[in-house]
Design a protein around this motif. Sequence first.
Motif: not given
Length: 189
Positions: A113, A116-118, A122, A125, A129, A154, A158, A161
Amino acid sequence: MQDTPRRSQKDRSETMRAALLRAGRKLFIERGFSATGTPEIVAEAGVTRGALYHHFADKEALFAAVIRAEAEAIAAEIESSGNPGLSPIDALILGGEAFLATMRIPGRARLMLVEAPAALPPETLADIDAATGGRTLEEGLRAAGVKQARIPATLLSAAYDRAALAIDRGDPPEPWHQALRQLVRGVVG
């Protein structure tokens, strides 16, 4: 004296790949993606740099493989949490609680969390997902009667998360569980 059977090239290759994934996971959790270099990864794995590049195009490809493996493990936990005969809403709630439980594995929330997003695009990911946890959530919502499940899935993802991050920081889990139960019931209505 018996000769020990020689392992096949495939076995040696799978062992080396697994060692790289373990080493990468450990170091990405400890140091983060950007602060982890390939020399540290190969040293931790006990392999050569050539072995790393034989299995992965670069550090980002290794990281994506680590994230995919984590996402698959999370999805497997979610899928195994249900019991036959549960209502779709109860199955969704249990799946969400399984997600929160598996995210408490040390380092997993940071890895999935934060790092991975950094580090990953997108679309990478989103692909991961869609094949793992996002898929299970969409399927659960459809089973509960939500026809256009992608957007609610979605949004719920979020929320889960954010709860996982808060619990990882030390928040007590039960208030998050209660709020998420209400949110799931509200979405399914």
